[in-house]
Design an enzyme around this catalytic site. Sequence first.
Site, PDB file in Angstrom:
ATOM      1  N   ASP A   4       0.866  -1.179   0.000  1.00 50.47           N
ATOM      2  CA  ASP A   4       0.000   0.000   0.000  1.00 50.47           C
ATOM      3  C   ASP A   4       0.900   1.226   0.000  1.00 50.47           C
ATOM      4  O   ASP A   4       1.753   1.380   0.868  1.00 50.47           O
ATOM      5  CB  ASP A   4      -0.937   0.004   1.213  1.00 50.47           C
ATOM      6  CG  ASP A   4      -2.091   0.977   1.005  1.00 50.47           C
ATOM      7  OD1 ASP A   4      -2.594   1.060  -0.139  1.00 50.47           O
ATOM      8  OD2 ASP A   4      -2.472   1.676   1.956  1.00 50.47           O
ATOM      9  N   GLY A  51       1.431   5.863 -12.299  1.00 45.81           N
ATOM     10  CA  GLY A  51       0.860   6.730 -11.263  1.00 45.81           C
ATOM     11  C   GLY A  51       1.427   8.147 -11.270  1.00 45.81           C
ATOM     12  O   GLY A  51       1.401   8.855 -12.281  1.00 45.81           O
TER      13      GLY A  51
HETATM   14  P1  ITT Z   1      -3.109  -2.037  -5.405  1.00 44.94           P
HETATM   15  O1  ITT Z   1      -3.721  -1.309  -4.218  1.00 44.94           O
HETATM   16  O2  ITT Z   1      -4.046  -2.965  -6.114  1.00 44.94           O
HETATM   17  O3  ITT Z   1      -1.784  -2.679  -5.058  1.00 44.94           O
HETATM   18  P2  ITT Z   1      -2.845   0.634  -6.535  1.00 44.94           P
HETATM   19  O4  ITT Z   1      -2.194   1.138  -7.786  1.00 44.94           O
HETATM   20  O5  ITT Z   1      -4.253   1.063  -6.249  1.00 44.94           O
HETATM   21  O6  ITT Z   1      -2.703  -0.954  -6.533  1.00 44.94           O
HETATM   22  P3  ITT Z   1      -1.905   1.884  -4.061  1.00 44.94           P
HETATM   23  O7  ITT Z   1      -3.258   2.017  -3.483  1.00 44.94           O
HETATM   24  O8  ITT Z   1      -0.810   1.345  -3.213  1.00 44.94           O
HETATM   25  O9  ITT Z   1      -1.880   0.969  -5.360  1.00 44.94           O
HETATM   26  O10 ITT Z   1      -1.359   3.228  -4.670  1.00 44.94           O
HETATM   27  C1  ITT Z   1      -1.986   4.448  -4.500  1.00 44.94           C
HETATM   28  C2  ITT Z   1      -1.722   5.294  -5.708  1.00 44.94           C
HETATM   29  O11 ITT Z   1      -0.360   5.723  -5.665  1.00 44.94           O
HETATM   30  C3  ITT Z   1      -1.946   4.598  -7.042  1.00 44.94           C
HETATM   31  O12 ITT Z   1      -2.636   5.475  -7.905  1.00 44.94           O
HETATM   32  C4  ITT Z   1      -0.555   4.321  -7.559  1.00 44.94           C
HETATM   33  O13 ITT Z   1      -0.499   4.421  -8.963  1.00 44.94           O
HETATM   34  C5  ITT Z   1       0.253   5.439  -6.896  1.00 44.94           C
HETATM   35  N1  ITT Z   1       1.603   4.951  -6.658  1.00 44.94           N
HETATM   36  C6  ITT Z   1       1.975   3.945  -5.820  1.00 44.94           C
HETATM   37  N2  ITT Z   1       3.288   3.699  -5.942  1.00 44.94           N
HETATM   38  C7  ITT Z   1       3.753   4.557  -6.877  1.00 44.94           C
HETATM   39  C8  ITT Z   1       5.004   4.774  -7.466  1.00 44.94           C
HETATM   40  O14 ITT Z   1       6.053   4.038  -7.168  1.00 44.94           O
HETATM   41  N3  ITT Z   1       5.104   5.730  -8.391  1.00 44.94           N
HETATM   42  C9  ITT Z   1       4.038   6.480  -8.744  1.00 44.94           C
HETATM   43  N4  ITT Z   1       2.825   6.346  -8.256  1.00 44.94           N
HETATM   44  C10 ITT Z   1       2.668   5.370  -7.322  1.00 44.94           C
END
Ligand code: ITT
Length: 185
Positions: A65, A141
């Site tokens: 997360d 992201g």
């Molecule tokens: P899961 O929960 O299914 O693992 P998710 O993409 O929804 O996938 P998170 O809730 O952990 O993952 O991530 C929250 C947001 O932050 C999400 O939009 C990601 O794309 C972004 N994020 C997480 N890690 C990142 C990174 O290394 N670089 C850029 N954005 C990131």
Amino acid sequence: MKLKVITSNPGKVAEYEKSLSQFGLEMEHLKLPYDEVQTADLEEVVSKGMDEIVSKGIRNFIVDDSGLFVDSLKGFPGVWSAYAQKTIGNQGILKLMDGVEDRGAEFRCCIGCDIEGQRIIVTGICRGTITHEESGDAGFGFDPIFTHDGERTFSEIPMDEKNAVSHRGNAVKLLIEELRTRNII
Ligand code: ITT
């Protein structure tokens, strides 16, 4: 040893494959939705998510997360990062920061690892700044609007370099240390 990476985000799986294969850990992507409890604490989301996954009989896995915490927005989007990314997106974050001088921000990544019946939870952080425009094609992201060195965004550097300095890379370093301490690797 094979570990399932339980996520909807293939970008995370690619980063884990690259950073953990050298330790003899093989990754397998598993898309299995789990409840992400509403809390301001990434570790609580991970811990509760792991309880749910284990209760379904699944073992030997990683959950992750993560979030982007922007100083001038009092930590927003933080634990609501996935929702913010889906709704207002990077352009929305840039708009919220229009005219804002303090560009400080940090990425946080909490990894929950269930391995050989043991549970490890670690959190890595990466400080940096929010750029004034999106730049670069790599990553996912918020990568196009976050820079750790003030010069290139995470979307403009190779994955190896991102892993060496990123929140996820820092969390992986802590995970490796813990796996070694417990003689698992
Ligand atoms: P899961 O929960 O299914 O693992 P998710 O993409 O929804 O996938 P998170 O809730 O952990 O993952 O991530 C929250 C947001 O932050 C999400 O939009 C990601 O794309 C972004 N994020 C997480 N890690 C990142 C990174 O290394 N670089 C850029 N954005 C990131």
